[in-house]
Enzyme design. Structure first.
Site, PDB file in Angstrom:
ATOM      1  N   CYS A 100      -0.627  40.173  -1.399  1.00 48.49           N
ATOM      2  CA  CYS A 100      -1.468  39.917  -0.235  1.00 48.49           C
ATOM      3  C   CYS A 100      -2.835  40.568  -0.402  1.00 48.49           C
ATOM      4  CB  CYS A 100      -0.811  40.473   1.032  1.00 48.49           C
ATOM      5  SG  CYS A 100       0.821  39.788   1.352  1.00 48.49           S
ATOM      6  N   CYS A 101      -3.842  39.939   0.186  1.00 49.48           N
ATOM      7  CA  CYS A 101      -5.172  40.536   0.191  1.00 49.48           C
ATOM      8  C   CYS A 101      -5.230  41.623   1.263  1.00 49.48           C
ATOM      9  CB  CYS A 101      -6.228  39.477   0.486  1.00 49.48           C
ATOM     10  SG  CYS A 101      -6.296  38.181  -0.775  1.00 49.48           S
ATOM     11  N   GLY A 102      -6.089  42.604   1.030  1.00 51.34           N
ATOM     12  CA  GLY A 102      -6.283  43.642   2.031  1.00 51.34           C
ATOM     13  C   GLY A 102      -5.083  44.568   2.126  1.00 51.34           C
TER      14      GLY A 102
END
Length: 261
Positions: A104-106
């Site tokens: 996942c990003c972030g």
């Protein structure tokens, strides 16, 4: 085997060295043999060893339910716990040693976890609440409950509680072992955890926080301090961390909505 032993020591009391008998906590290696193969050696206090073996295996993601266990045999004299479970597949060592990095990003809680933590850590949705006065009272009860701590100063204590009383109390030289002992006992005597909390004598590390999450408890009350990583995990897993509960003071670090005045 006794959790403590007696030893003659020399004690300085300000006026000179005086010979006296002292109580010393026992340090005991327990090797868990899983389906005939050595799995792990835990250094612990030799009490509630069945609870600890079961709780440790559950915390590591090896078992989820007590009916997966076929037998547990404790050889206290030799320091072995022989555990047979229904799943006979060998456990890959890398499953317990490599970090799982989420895609996942972030912000992603998975980047903190080992593979087995991703499998077993629970996001807690408990709506339970506790008052500040109850936090202080439960910590006082925990401190009073441990004769081993009072006599040796060398152990940690943890208790699974409701808002008014200690339900399960466990003692060990390892703070994380106390939680495994509680988890193992609960797995063998399952009851609702939705209104329960854990009171704890030790520092709240990320390892401790994850064990609380795996049990499924929403409120952790500690006499000591948390680490920054433990608080990041508590934020993401929905766990209320209360620390430095001493005398009439405490700090609320995460999910303060569960602490009322």
């Amino acid at each position: 085997m006794d959790a403590t032993t007696k030893k003659t020591i020399l004690k300085y009391d300000g006026g000179g060295l005086v010979e006296q008998m002292d109580e010393i906590v026992t340090e005991y290696p327990l090797t868990i043999v899983l389906n005939g193969s050595e799995f792990a050696t835990l250094v612990c206090t030799p009490s509630d060893l069945r609870d600890m073996a079961i709780g440790f295996l559950a915390s590591e993601g090896i078992i989820r339910f007590p009916d997966e266990i076929e037998s547990v045999t404790i050889d206290e004299k030799r320091g072995f716990a022989y555990v047979e479970i229904g799943n006979k597949q060998p456990v890959a060592a890398e499953f317990f040693s490599k970090r799982f990095i989420g895609s996942c990003c972030g912000k992603s809680r998975q980047s903190f976890y080992f593979h087995n933590d991703v499998k077993t850590a629970k996001t807690v949705t408990s709506k339970a609440q506790v008052t500040i006065e109850q936090c202080l009272y439960l910590m006082e009860l925990l401190q009073q409950s441990s004769s081993h701590f009072q006599n040796t100063g060398g152990v940690h204590n943890a208790a699974l509680c409701d808002r008014d009383s200690l339900l399960i109390v466990r003692t060990d030289i390892g703070r994380h072992n106390t939680l495994d002992k509680i988890y193992g006992h609960w797995l063998q005597n399952r009851f609702s955890l939705h209104d329960k909390l854990i009171v704890f004598s030790g520092r709240v590390s990320s390892e401790v926080l994850l064990k609380v999450a795996k049990i499924g408890i929403g409120i952790l009350i500690s006499k000591s301090a948390p680490t920054d990583l433990a608080l990041q995990m508590a934020d993401e897993l929905g766990i209320t961390v209360v620390g430095f509960v001493r005398g009439q003071k405490l700090n609320v670090y995460t999910h303060a909505q569960r602490i009322i005045h």
